[in-house]
Write an enzyme that holds these catalytic residues in place. Structure first.
Site, short mmCIF file in Angstrom:
data_model
loop_
_atom_site.label_atom_id
_atom_site.label_comp_id
_atom_site.label_asym_id
_atom_site.label_seq_id
_atom_site.Cartn_x
_atom_site.Cartn_y
_atom_site.Cartn_z
N SER A 85 47.01 41.73 30.80
CA SER A 85 47.93 42.86 30.99
C SER A 85 47.99 43.65 29.69
O SER A 85 47.84 43.07 28.60
CB SER A 85 49.33 42.33 31.32
OG SER A 85 50.31 43.34 31.16
N TYR A 89 56.67 37.12 29.44
CA TYR A 89 55.47 37.52 30.20
C TYR A 89 54.43 38.11 29.24
O TYR A 89 53.24 37.79 29.32
CB TYR A 89 55.85 38.54 31.27
CG TYR A 89 54.67 39.13 32.02
CD1 TYR A 89 54.02 38.39 33.00
CD2 TYR A 89 54.21 40.41 31.75
CE1 TYR A 89 52.93 38.91 33.69
CE2 TYR A 89 53.13 40.94 32.42
CZ TYR A 89 52.49 40.19 33.40
OH TYR A 89 51.42 40.72 34.07
N1 LIG Z 1 51.35 44.50 38.90
C1 LIG Z 1 51.16 44.82 37.62
O1 LIG Z 1 51.70 45.84 37.10
C2 LIG Z 1 50.23 44.00 36.78
C3 LIG Z 1 49.76 44.57 35.59
C4 LIG Z 1 48.89 43.82 34.77
C5 LIG Z 1 48.54 42.53 35.16
N2 LIG Z 1 49.04 42.00 36.31
C6 LIG Z 1 48.62 40.66 36.65
O2 LIG Z 1 47.82 40.73 37.82
C7 LIG Z 1 47.88 39.48 38.52
C8 LIG Z 1 48.19 39.75 39.98
O3 LIG Z 1 49.47 40.37 40.06
P1 LIG Z 1 49.87 41.35 41.24
O4 LIG Z 1 50.40 42.59 40.63
O5 LIG Z 1 48.79 41.43 42.24
O6 LIG Z 1 51.15 40.55 41.80
P2 LIG Z 1 51.47 39.87 43.21
O7 LIG Z 1 51.20 40.84 44.31
O8 LIG Z 1 52.84 39.32 43.05
O9 LIG Z 1 50.40 38.68 43.31
C9 LIG Z 1 50.52 37.51 42.55
C10 LIG Z 1 49.60 36.48 43.16
O10 LIG Z 1 49.65 35.28 42.37
C11 LIG Z 1 49.76 34.18 43.25
N3 LIG Z 1 50.41 33.05 42.60
C12 LIG Z 1 51.54 33.04 41.85
N4 LIG Z 1 51.85 31.79 41.47
C13 LIG Z 1 50.88 30.98 42.00
C14 LIG Z 1 50.64 29.59 41.97
N5 LIG Z 1 51.45 28.73 41.31
N6 LIG Z 1 49.57 29.10 42.62
C15 LIG Z 1 48.73 29.93 43.28
N7 LIG Z 1 48.90 31.26 43.34
C16 LIG Z 1 49.96 31.78 42.71
C17 LIG Z 1 50.58 34.72 44.42
O11 LIG Z 1 50.34 33.95 45.59
P3 LIG Z 1 51.35 32.92 46.27
O12 LIG Z 1 52.74 33.42 46.03
O13 LIG Z 1 50.92 32.95 47.71
O14 LIG Z 1 51.06 31.62 45.62
C18 LIG Z 1 49.98 36.11 44.58
O15 LIG Z 1 48.83 36.04 45.39
C19 LIG Z 1 48.93 38.64 37.78
O16 LIG Z 1 48.27 37.77 36.88
C20 LIG Z 1 49.73 39.68 37.00
O17 LIG Z 1 50.31 39.13 35.85
C21 LIG Z 1 49.86 42.70 37.14
#
Ligand SMILES: NC(=O)c1ccc[n+]([C@@H]2O[C@H](COP(=O)([O-])OP(=O)(O)OC[C@H]3O[C@@H](n4cnc5c(N)ncnc54)[C@H](OP(=O)(O)O)[C@@H]3O)[C@@H](O)[C@H]2O)c1
Length: 237
Positions: A147, A159
């Site tokens: 991120s 985070y």
């Molecule tokens: N959204 C942003 O602005 C942003 C920016 C930079 C980086 N990111 C990063 O991008 C990645 C994806 O985020 P997103 O924005 O797509 O959020 P999201 O829609 O909330 O997706 C998060 C995913 O992580 C999975 N997850 C969480 N804990 C888990 C566990 N213990 N075991 C297995 N799976 C797990 C969730 O699946 P389940 O709940 O089904 O387990 C879900 O599929 C993350 O690493 C986040 O930090 C996000």
């Protein structure tokens, strides 16, 4: 998309395992990867969401769902083994599972802090470890989801610290694994409009935007290692 609308993938179609595939960036990457001819192994805790995505992607010739908590090494190792068993190997792994914490040092829930550290740091290391044998066999590609908050921490943000750790994990993995022919990419994104947030992020990137960046890095020829990739919404400083 109905099953008939997709071409049956060949046994040579590249295989991408995605953690965090039940939502947001991981799910968008799975859709784009399958549209581009990959087969995908979908990993997350919510099995129903994964099964629905397998059906959407055209069924089990294209995608395999493995419900798994990435904090559990045995479960991760089993997910890798099931992917290899179903599709013959893994060519890429995208460690996208992650959770946030936004209320600061005074107010964040302590259980949430533990989940942030275990999911965003420990589980990424466990994912790397679980995937090494399969990636070594394929001269594969490891992609870690960081991120921009890992580069520029936000106030009170554990985070941010966890994503700074992902920077270090990516570089440490690159130094250890490139000698085995495994490429490593750190993909750092600014705000992305996904269920990660409780509210819509109108000025944010779309999950598809990050998925395109991921697939671009994965699509480079074997002698090209895109070590770091940063993608921000134009409106974000
Ligand atoms: N959204 C942003 O602005 C942003 C920016 C930079 C980086 N990111 C990063 O991008 C990645 C994806 O985020 P997103 O924005 O797509 O959020 P999201 O829609 O909330 O997706 C998060 C995913 O992580 C999975 N997850 C969480 N804990 C888990 C566990 N213990 N075991 C297995 N799976 C797990 C969730 O699946 P389940 O709940 O089904 O387990 C879900 O599929 C993350 O690493 C986040 O930090 C996000």
């Amino acid at each position: 998309m109905p099953d008939g609308a997709r071409v049956t993938p060949s046994a040579q179609a590249p295989v991408l395992l995605i953690t965090g595939a039940s939502s947001g960036i991981g799910a968008a990457t799975a859709r784009l990867a399958v549209a581009g001819g990959h087969r995908v192994v979908l990993v997350a805790r919510r099995g129903q969401e994964l099964s629905d995505l397998v059906a959407e992607l055209g069924g089990e010739q294209h995608a395999l769902a493995v419900a798994c908590d990435v904090r559990e090494f045995d479960a991760l190792r089993d997910a890798v083994a099931r992917g290899v068993g179903a599709f013959g190997g893994l060519d890429g792994v995208f460690a996208a599972a992650g959770v946030g914490a936004v209320r600061g040092f005074r107010n964040d829930d302590l259980a949430r802090w533990r989940a942030v550290v275990e999911t965003n740091i420990l589980a990424v290391a466990l994912t790397i470890r679980a995937c090494i044998p399969a990636l070594q066999a394929s001269n594969g590609h490891l992609l870690l989801m960081g991120s921009v908050y890992g580069r520029n921490p936000a106030a009170g943000s554990l985070y941010s610290a966890s994503k700074r750790a992902v920077q270090a994990l990516a570089e440490a993995a690159r130094l250890e694994l490139t000698g085995d022919g495994i490429r490593v990419t750190l993909l750092e994104a600014g705000t992305v409009d996904t269920p990660f947030f409780d509210n819509p992020q109108a000025d944010g990137l779309h999950a598809d935007d990050v998925a395109r960046a991921a697939l671009w890095a994965l699509g480079q020829p074997p002698h090209v290692d895109v070590s770091q990739l940063v993608i921000r919404p134009t409106a974000q400083h």
